[in-house]
Design an enzyme around this catalytic site. Structure first.
Site, PDB file in Angstrom:
ATOM      1  N   ALA A   1       0.846  -1.197   0.000  1.00  0.00           N
ATOM      2  CA  ALA A   1       0.000   0.000   0.000  1.00  0.00           C
ATOM      3  C   ALA A   1       0.883   1.249   0.000  1.00  0.00           C
ATOM      4  O   ALA A   1       1.933   1.277   0.634  1.00  0.00           O
ATOM      5  CB  ALA A   1      -0.912  -0.017   1.227  1.00  0.00           C
TER       6      ALA A   1
ATOM      7  N   ARG B   1       3.990  -1.897   5.199  1.00  0.00           N
ATOM      8  CA  ARG B   1       4.625  -2.082   3.887  1.00  0.00           C
ATOM      9  C   ARG B   1       3.836  -3.061   3.012  1.00  0.00           C
ATOM     10  O   ARG B   1       4.242  -3.340   1.891  1.00  0.00           O
ATOM     11  CB  ARG B   1       6.043  -2.633   4.054  1.00  0.00           C
ATOM     12  N   GLU B   2       2.757  -3.632   3.582  1.00  0.00           N
ATOM     13  CA  GLU B   2       1.976  -4.559   2.771  1.00  0.00           C
ATOM     14  C   GLU B   2       0.580  -3.966   2.560  1.00  0.00           C
ATOM     15  O   GLU B   2       0.403  -3.121   1.705  1.00  0.00           O
ATOM     16  CB  GLU B   2       1.974  -5.955   3.429  1.00  0.00           C
ATOM     17  N   MET B   3      -0.410  -4.332   3.391  1.00  0.00           N
ATOM     18  CA  MET B   3      -1.747  -3.805   3.150  1.00  0.00           C
ATOM     19  C   MET B   3      -2.035  -2.552   3.988  1.00  0.00           C
ATOM     20  O   MET B   3      -2.955  -1.803   3.676  1.00  0.00           O
ATOM     21  CB  MET B   3      -2.774  -4.908   3.395  1.00  0.00           C
TER      22      MET B   3
END
Lengths: 299, 299
Positions: free
Chosen positions: A61, A103-105
């Site tokens: 994201a 750093r992901e969703m």
């Protein structure tokens, strides 16, 4: 034949609740699970890219760069733990990680619940399966059930293990014998040809130091246990469908299978292997590509 | 510490019937078990020679030469099968082999029963323990019980495994790490550091052909199963007390530990190892010498 081999074929999948699988698939593709609505599970676990993506480290994201290479979701159910550092014991537990990782969703469960509960169709779909409707535990159950459906049986190697001697060429069989002789199989073993033990990357040399620019993620399982002997220790990755999941290693540093095998030989076995043997081993690894729901995987 | 290691220490021995152990010890030393009265179990399984003898192949009744190197009786109870080719499942079954083998004791059970039943003291000793007196099953029970008492715990390596970090020198610890790194431990594993699997001698080369003068015994487990893939397959021998049991291998062809390690590296691993690593591995192997009944083993 399978009984004498260190690797069993992928078993037939048991019946899963098809409603949960379908709902899980919807959720898996749903960008509302991310904070800014740009990332879904499928973004980094693409069915057309071996259940992974083609990046060394995935884009999350807000364009954030992940810290490790995205592992494939295919056959993840057979891993003894989830994540490179094994910090989640189950597929259900694993989901917490990407949901909240900035750093992901980059989201949170309250935020996800809020978004999904605004969707009348989702509310109805959940209530058909789960008495208490849209809850975190139910979201996890649906996604994990979908993920359990993502096994890839019937690779040529599995057909060989089941007794079809003609499923592999002589070169590929020689590659399998070399895979055992060089003791690759000492770590890449079991139904997932990996995924059932931890091992240090860099036994005969300091892989992380040699590669340069060490990161916190390179510490691997140390980040979970705090034990110094767990530095640079990672879950041994599955080699199922490995021909589809380049680049390789927790850092995505190896671009090709040839490179990955050479690096493994150097750092895990402390040896160079001949070009002939390398070619054969890679030929064997290319027989590990299975089928998803009876269809060949996209290559 | 032991829980993370591929080798557990030898466990404390459980209580054995001391009358059976004593009777078994008598029988073990009794040359009346051989046809010509010249060979006892102890002839080839000498407590002062690491539970073995110092010959490549043992001398049996009538001066006959055995076909394989006599394995040690120490810790034999921990082997998953007995004999180099694993043809006996238990210590009791194993006894049939040497009794009747013309190259070993060259006798038969009726002959042994006849001789022992002439001995009034033996008759009384058996009847004190076994209602039916001197019978084959009771002779085997007594000898096997004695053999079960022949475990050698408390080697320096076992003390290290139990948490005594100072039990090994730095060189010996480095040797153990190399033993794992080179994957010697892939076969020499478990409580007996071997003795729990079969393996082919000559993976990266034809050991038997290279050595020359192949014998029927070199066929190993093939002689038991008749399967072609079992040619040259043997039970992986225990490395417990290995410093005391030269010469090495089923054919007794390696005279020293150094030679044995070099040959294993060549044929099982397909590599040369450096002199430094060899020295360290041999130093580690020398820490595997245990104690018998609380006393150091004769060296």
């Amino acid at each position: 034949m399978a009984i004498d081999e260190p690797i069993p074929p992928i078993p037939e999948s048991e019946a899963l609740d098809p409603r949960k699988v379908a709902l899980g698939a919807l959720l898996f593709d749903d960008p509302r699970l991310s904070g800014d609505g740009t990332v879904a599970c499928v973004s980094c676990h693409n069915m057309a890219l071996g259940g992974s993506d083609q990046f060394a480290r995935s884009i999350g994201a807000g364009g954030a760069l992940g810290v490790v290479n995205a592992p494939t979701v295919f056959n993840a159910r057979f891993n003894f733990a989830q994540f490179w550092d094994g910090r989640a014991a189950t597929l259900e537990d694993q989901i917490d990680g990407p949901i909240s990782n900035p750093r992901e969703m980059g989201s949170s469960w309250p935020e996800v619940l809020g978004k999904l509960r605004e969707d009348r169709e989702h509310v109805a779909a959940f209530q058909e399966i789960y008495k208490d409707g849209i809850q975190v535990v139910n979201i996890k159950d649906a996604i994990a059930t979908f993920e359990r459906s993502l096994t890839t049986p019937d690779s040529r190697f599995d057909r060989y293990l089941k007794g079809d001697a003609g499923a592999l060429t002589e070169e590929e069989k020689a590659g399998y014998e070399l895979f055992k002789m060089y003791r690759c199989v000492a770590c890449h073993q079991g139904v997932n040809i990996g995924g059932n033990m931890f091992a240090k990357i860099g036994v005969f040399g300091d892989y992380v130091a040699d590669r340069g620019n060490p990161t916190e993620a390179d510490l691997g399982r140390f980040n979970v246990t705090g034990r110094s002997r767990d530095r640079h220790v990672f879950k041994v990755p599955s080699l199922r469908n490995v021909a589809l999941t380049a680049p390789y290693f927790h850092d995505g540093s190896a671009k090709t299978l040839d490179e990955a095998v050479v690096v493994m030989a150097k750092y895990q076995l402390g040896r160079r292997i001949s070009d002939t043997d390398l070619t054969r081993i890679v030929a064997f690894l290319q027989t590990l590509t299975g089928e998803l729901r009876g269809q060949p995987l996209w290559q």
